[in-house]
Design a protein around this motif. Structure first.
Motif, short mmCIF file in Angstrom:
data_model
loop_
_atom_site.label_atom_id
_atom_site.label_comp_id
_atom_site.label_asym_id
_atom_site.label_seq_id
_atom_site.Cartn_x
_atom_site.Cartn_y
_atom_site.Cartn_z
N ARG A 80 0.83 -1.21 0.00
CA ARG A 80 0.00 0.00 0.00
C ARG A 80 0.87 1.27 0.00
O ARG A 80 0.61 2.22 -0.72
N SER A 84 1.50 4.50 -2.97
CA SER A 84 0.99 5.80 -2.53
C SER A 84 1.86 6.95 -3.01
O SER A 84 3.04 6.78 -3.31
N CYS A 85 1.22 8.12 -3.07
CA CYS A 85 1.91 9.35 -3.46
C CYS A 85 1.60 10.42 -2.41
O CYS A 85 0.44 10.63 -2.08
N GLU A 172 -2.07 14.93 -7.79
CA GLU A 172 -1.90 13.48 -7.84
C GLU A 172 -1.72 12.86 -6.44
O GLU A 172 -1.89 11.66 -6.25
N ASP A 174 -2.05 11.52 -2.67
CA ASP A 174 -3.12 10.98 -1.82
C ASP A 174 -3.29 11.83 -0.57
O ASP A 174 -4.39 11.91 -0.02
N VAL A 175 -2.21 12.42 -0.12
CA VAL A 175 -2.19 13.24 1.09
C VAL A 175 -1.22 14.39 0.84
O VAL A 175 -0.20 14.20 0.17
N LYS A 200 -9.35 16.34 -0.09
CA LYS A 200 -7.96 15.84 -0.06
C LYS A 200 -7.41 16.00 1.35
O LYS A 200 -7.43 17.10 1.91
N ASP A 224 -11.21 16.50 7.06
CA ASP A 224 -10.06 16.12 6.23
C ASP A 224 -8.82 16.96 6.55
O ASP A 224 -7.81 16.86 5.87
N LEU A 261 -3.06 6.65 5.02
CA LEU A 261 -2.87 5.68 3.94
C LEU A 261 -3.24 4.27 4.38
O LEU A 261 -3.90 3.53 3.67
N GLU A 264 -7.02 3.35 5.36
CA GLU A 264 -7.85 2.97 4.22
C GLU A 264 -7.66 1.49 3.90
O GLU A 264 -8.60 0.79 3.59
#
Lengths: 273, 65
Positions: A80, A84-85, A172, A174-175, A200, A224, A261, A264
């Motif tokens: 995972r 991730s980015c 792009e 994720d966080v 985001k 968030d 991350l 999820e």
């Protein structure tokens, strides 16, 4: 029988000795770690033994490093993280530390942005070296991360983050980790992300100056938005920015990245069960 | 009644975000304000009215990093 050789499950002949294993797999190894201890004497191996063979100064391959991270982090977690980015806005006392932590973890892709250069005064808390003074922080951080884990994808922009480029830079991710120094820049990023990329996850740093009071630093969630710091200790004359406390807050941020991350992942797994 | 950072506060018709900040003595210039989770830009603090029952979150961002 099965043993773990350099963190990979490996089939070897039953009753093989440690030194025979070395001769077969890495005769030029000059450090031999057997079940966590450096050893210099031969001994028989048992099923399940863990052996790490090291040649000093030799970098592991991508597969070896990956296996090592999987062994430390467990397979599902590593897969995972690798997929991730994470975006890091600012590479000062918060961002340079966050970037190092996330590179060590083996995040697949890091997007970094900072327009500044390394100054002597940065060395009291930021993850740079004396021979990097004058370099762009984006370039210096990329170089440092490559020395830690060359297989992390690092995109380092020498650019000032503005409301006009924030989506292009970090869309792009994720966080996003907010890691600026000045409050105006923090507000600019928060407003930009909340309006242009609603939903985001954004991790802010606020209240990290001074020393002591480690346990005042906390992570607080508002939807968030996540706020790491004590939300009180503003940097000002007489209350400077010092490595340990800024580092604690930075690693609160990095740790919150993982929780977002991997949280999820746990949800996905629980859905499958 | 509105809720500001988890604390209840009396509501008045026509009250703006700036009124809320003034009454709660939030004097810091650099705050993020969300009303029911939606960001209110700083430029709109004087004109964005708060409705009865709204949940207001005020986040003070300070220098240091």
């Amino acid at each position: 029988m099965q043993i773990r050789l350099n963190e990979k499950s490996t089939e070897v002949e039953s009753g093989i000795s440690l030194f025979e294993l070395v001769r077969q797999h890495k005769p030029d190894a000059d450090v031999i770690i057997w079940n966590g201890y450096p050893v210099s004497q031969d001994r028989p191996l048992s099923p399940g033994d863990r052996v790490v063979l090291i040649k000093r100064g030799e970098a592991p391959s991508r597969d070896e490093l990956e296996a090592l991270l999987v062994a430390r982090h467990t397979p599902g977690i590593q897969a995972r993280l690798k997929a991730s980015c994470v975006g890091v806005a600012g590479l000062g006392g918060l961002g340079s530390v966050v970037a190092v932590s996330l590179a060590r973890v083996g995040i697949g892709k890091l997007i970094l942005a900072d327009f500044d250069v390394v100054e002597p005064s940065n060395l009291n808390r930021q993850q740079y070296f004396i021979d990097q003074i004058g370099q762009y922080k984006a370039d210096a951080t990329r170089a440092n991360l490559a020395r830690i884990n060359p297989f992390v994808g690092v995109v380092a922009h020498r650019v000032r983050v503005t409301p006009d480029n924030v989506v292009e830079l970090f869309g792009e991710a994720d966080v996003i980790v907010e890691a600026f120094d000045r409050a105006e820049r923090k507000v600019m990023l928060a407003e930009s992300v909340l309006t242009q990329m609603p939903g985001k996850p954004l991790i802010l740093g606020s209240g990290v100056a001074g020393y002591g009071r480690s346990n005042w630093i906390q992570t607080r969630q508002e939807g968030d938005l996540y706020i790491c710091g004590d939300e009180v200790s503003e940097a000002r004359p007489g209350r400077g920015l010092i490595a340990p406390r800024v580092g604690i807050a930075a690693n609160h941020q990095a740790n919150q990245v993982l929780e977002i991350l991997l949280g999820e992942l746990q949800d996905e797994l629980s859905e499958r069960e | 009644m509105i809720v500001v950072n988890e604390q209840e506060m009396a509501w008045e018709a026509g009250m703006t975000v700036q009124d809320v900040l003034d009454r709660r003595k939030f004097s810091f210039p650099l705050v993020i304000v969300r009303v029911n989770g939606e960001l209110v830009r700083r430029a709109d603090f004087d004109t964005h009215t708060v409705e009865d029952g709204d949940r207001v979150q005020v986040l003070h961002l300070m220098s240091g990093g």
